[in-house]
Every structure is written in C-alpha cells, then in structure tokens.
Design a protein around this motif. Structure first.
Motif, PDB file in Angstrom:
ATOM      1  N   PRO A   1     -10.351  12.583   7.452  1.00 55.78           N
ATOM      2  CA  PRO A   1     -10.360  11.187   7.394  1.00 55.78           C
ATOM      3  C   PRO A   1     -10.132  10.901   5.871  1.00 55.78           C
ATOM      4  CG  PRO A   1     -11.592  11.095   9.093  1.00 55.78           C
ATOM      5  CD  PRO A   1     -11.621  12.622   8.747  1.00 55.78           C
ATOM      6  N   GLU A   2      -9.211   9.828   5.412  1.00 55.57           N
ATOM      7  CA  GLU A   2      -8.406  10.246   3.892  1.00 55.57           C
ATOM      8  C   GLU A   2      -9.745   9.539   3.325  1.00 55.57           C
ATOM      9  OE1 GLU A   2      -7.166   9.860  -0.304  1.00 55.57           O
ATOM     10  OE2 GLU A   2      -6.560  11.027   1.183  1.00 55.57           O
ATOM     11  N   THR A   3     -10.500   8.020   4.135  1.00 55.28           N
ATOM     12  CA  THR A   3     -11.286   7.595   3.378  1.00 55.28           C
ATOM     13  C   THR A   3     -12.630   8.663   3.234  1.00 55.28           C
ATOM     14  OG1 THR A   3     -12.694   7.028   5.796  1.00 55.28           O
ATOM     15  CG2 THR A   3     -11.266   5.242   4.296  1.00 55.28           C
ATOM     16  N   LYS A   4     -13.382  10.090   3.848  1.00 59.97           N
ATOM     17  CA  LYS A   4     -14.135  10.224   3.712  1.00 59.97           C
ATOM     18  C   LYS A   4     -13.897  11.372   2.943  1.00 59.97           C
ATOM     19  CE  LYS A   4     -16.812   7.862   6.453  1.00 59.97           C
ATOM     20  NZ  LYS A   4     -16.997   8.676   7.983  1.00 59.97           N
TER      21      LYS A   4
ATOM     22  N   LYS B   1      -3.082   9.315   6.469  1.00 54.78           N
ATOM     23  CA  LYS B   1      -4.837   9.356   6.586  1.00 54.78           C
ATOM     24  C   LYS B   1      -5.502  10.229   7.254  1.00 54.78           C
ATOM     25  CE  LYS B   1      -3.330   5.259   9.707  1.00 54.78           C
ATOM     26  NZ  LYS B   1      -3.366   4.626  10.931  1.00 54.78           N
TER      27      LYS B   1
ATOM     28  N   SER C   1     -17.485  14.239  10.027  1.00 57.53           N
ATOM     29  CA  SER C   1     -17.189  12.880   9.290  1.00 57.53           C
ATOM     30  C   SER C   1     -15.198  12.878  10.499  1.00 57.53           C
ATOM     31  CB  SER C   1     -16.520  13.682   7.956  1.00 57.53           C
ATOM     32  OG  SER C   1     -15.942  14.353   8.515  1.00 57.53           O
TER      33      SER C   1
ATOM     34  N   THR D   1     -14.194  12.040  -0.278  1.00 54.02           N
ATOM     35  CA  THR D   1     -15.175  12.629  -1.580  1.00 54.02           C
ATOM     36  C   THR D   1     -16.099  13.542  -0.979  1.00 54.02           C
ATOM     37  OG1 THR D   1     -13.754  11.075  -2.822  1.00 54.02           O
ATOM     38  CG2 THR D   1     -16.039  11.238  -3.482  1.00 54.02           C
ATOM     39  N   GLU D   2     -16.550  12.759  -0.041  1.00 50.04           N
ATOM     40  CA  GLU D   2     -17.461  12.753   0.636  1.00 50.04           C
ATOM     41  C   GLU D   2     -17.701  14.401   1.518  1.00 50.04           C
ATOM     42  OE1 GLU D   2     -20.576  11.468   5.202  1.00 50.04           O
ATOM     43  OE2 GLU D   2     -19.138   9.925   3.675  1.00 50.04           O
TER      44      GLU D   2
ATOM     45  N   ASP E   1       0.375  -1.048   0.004  1.00 52.30           N
ATOM     46  CA  ASP E   1       0.057   0.324   0.121  1.00 52.30           C
ATOM     47  C   ASP E   1       0.761   1.107  -0.255  1.00 52.30           C
ATOM     48  OD1 ASP E   1      -2.504  -1.537  -0.158  1.00 52.30           O
ATOM     49  OD2 ASP E   1      -2.255  -1.036   2.006  1.00 52.30           O
TER      50      ASP E   1
END
Length: 221
Positions: free
Chosen positions: A57-60, A148, A32, A62-63, A2
């Motif tokens: 957070p990187e995962t959020k 992250k 978020s 786009t949102e 990764d």
C-alpha cells in the motif's frame, strides 16, 4: 485535486543469504498488506543472487522500505520514480461521461423504435457502447489501484558487483583479484571440458590417427 501517482522503487542490496532475505522481504510485504508479484533465486558457485518484486500500500511504502533495507547488509543503490497519471484518469472520466450520454440517447431511440431492423441496429450499438464503457472503467480501476499499491523491486546478491548498478569507485584491487580468479577458474573449466570431450570421442579419432600414422610410416619405407 488529489494527484494519482504510480510509484515504483528499485533497491540493490548486498545480503548474507539471498534466499533468507527474499523470505524476509516477502513476509514483511504481506504483513503490511502487500503481496508478491514474482521472485527469482539463482545459486551459482561464485555467488548467490536473486530478485523479488512486490506491491505494498502506498501509505506503507516508507515503512516497508525501512524494513526491506534491514534485510540486507547494505543498500548500494536505491531509485524511486513516480508516474503522474492524473490527466490520463481525467481523460478517461470525460470519455466515460460521453459514452454514458451516447448510451442514454440510444436507449431512448430503442424505446421509440418499432421496426425490427431498427431494434437490432440500436441493440448492436448499445452492446458496443457497453463494451467501451466496461473497458474505460477497467482502465480507470487499473490506474486507481496502481496508485494505491506501490511496486518495489529488490535485487539481492552476496557479491556487490553482481548487482545491476554502477559503483562510484569501480576499480578496487580486491574486486579485480576476485574477478581474475573467477576468470582463471572459468578458463580451467573450459580446458577440462575440452579434455573430457576429446576423451569421449577418442574411439573415433584415435583409430583414424593410427591409420594415418601407419600409412605415413609405410610410405616412408
């Protein structure tokens, strides 16, 4: 493997109310799982402007960007960049392994040392090694956490031309008129300011001018 990528996003948005948009963005980021880094709000007479920097957070990401865009009238510029720090992290990992091996060897030497001077020397080396190990671990943690948590900086203004970007069509008659009016207002303010200063200092220059006028009049006679 990764990849570790530190992402940064910059938005330039035209908004109706700068303060309200900053609040909406901050609340959205915190919901978020993000947090505020800094914010700035300016309210000159011509147009309001400001900026807000947050991490989410990187995962959020786009949102979050979708919600941030909805906080303004329109987005006039958007830039997303990524810095791949995987190699840097791997280099730190290798350096950490070397430091740990060296520390282990010094610990073995410490166990066998009998002279006080040798004990003191080895202990100093161990302290130095531990400081280096802690430093490397800190750098690794910083890179990991930065990857992250994406940084988003949003520039906001009620005036499109107050935003830090270059419009595709920079010449617009209505904008030129607005800039001309602002220039005129600024010039009038400058004249008014000068008049006030002159009036305030009149007790100094008025008597001097009067004396000069009297002297010239007598000289002429």
């Amino acid at each position: 493997q990764d990849r570790l990528v530190i992402r940064e996003t910059t938005l330039s948005m035209v908004v109706k109310d700068v303060a309200e948009s900053i609040k909406i963005i901050q609340d959205s980021a915190e919901k978020s799982g993000g947090f505020l880094i800094n914010s700035h709000l300016a309210k000159p007479q011509e147009s309001g402007s400001g900026l807000i920097s947050i991490r989410v957070p990187e995962t959020k990401l786009t949102e979050a960007l979708v919600e941030f865009r909805q906080a303004g009238l329109r987005v006039v510029d958007e830039y997303i960049s990524g810095n791949d720090v995987t190699d840097q992290y791997v280099d730190l990992e290798a350096r950490l392994a070397t430091l740990n091996k060296t520390k282990t060897k010094f610990e073995e030497i410490l166990d066998r040392a009998t002279q006080v001077q040798d004990l003191l020397t080895v202990q100093r080396e161990l302290v130095n090694l531990q400081q280096q190990i802690d430093s490397v671990k800190g750098q690794q943690q910083y890179l990991s956490q930065s990857a992250k948590l994406s940084k988003i900086t949003v520039y906001l203004s009620t005036d499109e031309f107050s935003l830090p970007y270059s419009p595709a069509d920079p010449w617009r008659p209505n904008v030129v008129f607005k800039l001309a009016v602002r220039s005129l207002v600024s010039a009038l303010r400058g004249i008014g300011t000068a008049a006030i200063w002159i009036g305030v200092y009149s007790p100094i220059w008025a008597p001097i001018l009067a004396v000069i006028w009297i002297v010239k009049k007598r000289s002429a006679n």
